[in-house]
Design an enzyme around this catalytic site. Structure first.
Site, mmCIF file in Angstrom:
data_model
loop_
_atom_site.group_PDB
_atom_site.id
_atom_site.type_symbol
_atom_site.label_atom_id
_atom_site.label_comp_id
_atom_site.label_asym_id
_atom_site.label_seq_id
_atom_site.Cartn_x
_atom_site.Cartn_y
_atom_site.Cartn_z
ATOM 1 N N LYS A 28 27.728 -42.624 75.609
ATOM 2 C CA LYS A 28 26.874 -42.468 74.337
ATOM 3 C C LYS A 28 27.175 -43.572 73.359
ATOM 4 O O LYS A 28 26.241 -43.767 72.490
ATOM 5 C CB LYS A 28 27.385 -41.133 74.003
ATOM 6 N N ARG B 277 35.486 -27.182 68.389
ATOM 7 C CA ARG B 277 33.961 -27.607 68.474
ATOM 8 C C ARG B 277 33.431 -26.692 69.455
ATOM 9 O O ARG B 277 33.291 -25.567 69.395
ATOM 10 C CB ARG B 277 33.873 -29.091 68.709
#
Ligand SMILES: *Cc1c(COP(=O)(O)O)cnc(C)c1O
Length: 354
Positions: A36, A131
């Site tokens: 990414k 998260r």
């Protein structure tokens, strides 16, 4: 070379990848490369594949699609929890997804059945970083539900550290992960071959701090920048200069270091403060905050310093530069993670493979 640009040394990247893959292999781990940070540029992903990673993964389905279209020969994993609105694309493009919601697994299941495919699931557990992931007490119920769905295979259990909460992975936390994987196997009867122990923040635990039973790490930054990500210490033997940013000098003048006039707000609404260092040789570079995270830049020449920036300009102090510089020359920088992801995304910054 076009300016500004990021140069990528693919040979050094393959070296860093092989180093990480070997370190992991000695600890019984395989490596999933995370693409990414560079928008899954297939040339860069290909250099990571050449270094021996088994999977490629990205948090955006468009990036997975880009690698799929380029014909890279590896299974692809969707790293970010899929949106319900994108499950059709995810199943079409990716071989596996990381999931924490049964509703998402059900949507992936429906899409997979419709497309006649089998899609793998890695169930995410949250061991404190806050998260993604289910809390451990909720894992078994979700695993049981997911293991019964058609079209999907409950394939792995995964955890993530040091992203939101900055929680440092420890042998104890990873032992908890391995135990949870055992609980899931017993409760559901699935083989659960994948136990994914986290990201580059786990590298500091190598060579012997990762318990047996963890089978994989997902590595991006550690390979790309050659540092572990807890203290950002260099990994022994890794190249720290796979990427470099180059920007061109468009003005080079001797000017005072304190502005002349009443000081109000700058272009970003901050009121700047200045130290009088006398007259300095100041260069203006044709790159700015729209292209890069300036805080993440480090001049390759340690005698060069960054004075300030606006959207399209970077002002540097070149008074003590090691090389004589003129308008039209370039100044080079190393990038930390935040600067790297912004520069790789900016359409104004060329990407040059070396
Ligand atoms: C980004 C990401 C990674 C890779 O993290 P690095 O610090 O770049 O190694 C791994 N897992 C997940 C879920 C991610 O989002």
């Amino acid at each position: 070379m076009p300016n500004p640009c990021v140069t990528v040394d693919l040979g050094k990247l393959t070296h860093n990848t092989r180093l990480a893959v070997d370190m992991c292999r000695q600890a019984g781990l395989s490596v999933m490369a995370v693409t990414k940070a560079f928008c899954a540029d297939p040339r860069i992903a290909g250099a990571m594949l050449a270094g021996g990673v088994e999977w490629l993964s990205d948090s955006r389905v468009q990036n997975l699609e880009r690698m799929r279209r380029a014909g890279l020969d590896a299974p692809l994993c969707m790293l970010r929890l899929p949106m319900l609105s994108e499950v059709e694309d995810v199943v079409r493009v990716a071989d596996m997804s990381q999931v924490s919601e049964v509703a998402t697994a059900e949507a992936l299941s429906r899409a997979a059945v419709k497309q006649g495919r089998t899609h793998k699931l890695t169930l995410m557990v949250d061991l404190g970083d806050l998260r993604e992931g289910l809390l451990p007490q909720n894992i078994l119920r979700a695993a049981e539900a997911m293991s019964r769905l058609p079209g999907v295979e409950l394939y792995g259990l995964g955890v993530n550290f040091a992203c939101y909460g900055g929680v440092i992975p420890t042998p104890a936390k990873l032992t908890e992960l391995v135990e949870l994987a055992g609980d899931i196997r017993r409760a559901t009867g699935v083989a659960l071959p994948l136990v994914s122990g986290g990201n580059s923040a786990d590298l500091h635990l190598l060579p012997d701090g990762i318990p047996r039973g963890v089978t994989q790490l997902r590595l991006g930054e550690g390979i790309l920048l050659g540092r572990e990500t807890i203290a950002r210490e260099p990994i022994t033997g890794a190249h720290l200069d796979v990427f470099a940013l180059h920007a061109e000098i468009i003005e080079l003048q001797d000017k005072p270091s304190v502005p002349d006039g009443t000081i109000g707000q700058d272009a970003f609404g901050n009121t700047p403060i200045f130290t009088d260092r006398g007259v300095r040789r100041r260069g203006i570079l044709a790159i700015g905050r729209q292209d890069v995270n300036v805080d993440g830049l480090e001049p390759v020449d340690p005698a060069v310093s960054i004075i300030g920036s606006s959207s399209d300009h970077l002002i540097v102090d070149l008074s003590d530069a090691q090389q004589p510089l003129a308008v039209g020359d370039t100044v080079s920088f190393h990038m930390r993670y935040g600067a790297l992801i912004a520069a790789m995304l900016s359409p104004y910054v060329d990407k040059v493979m070396q």
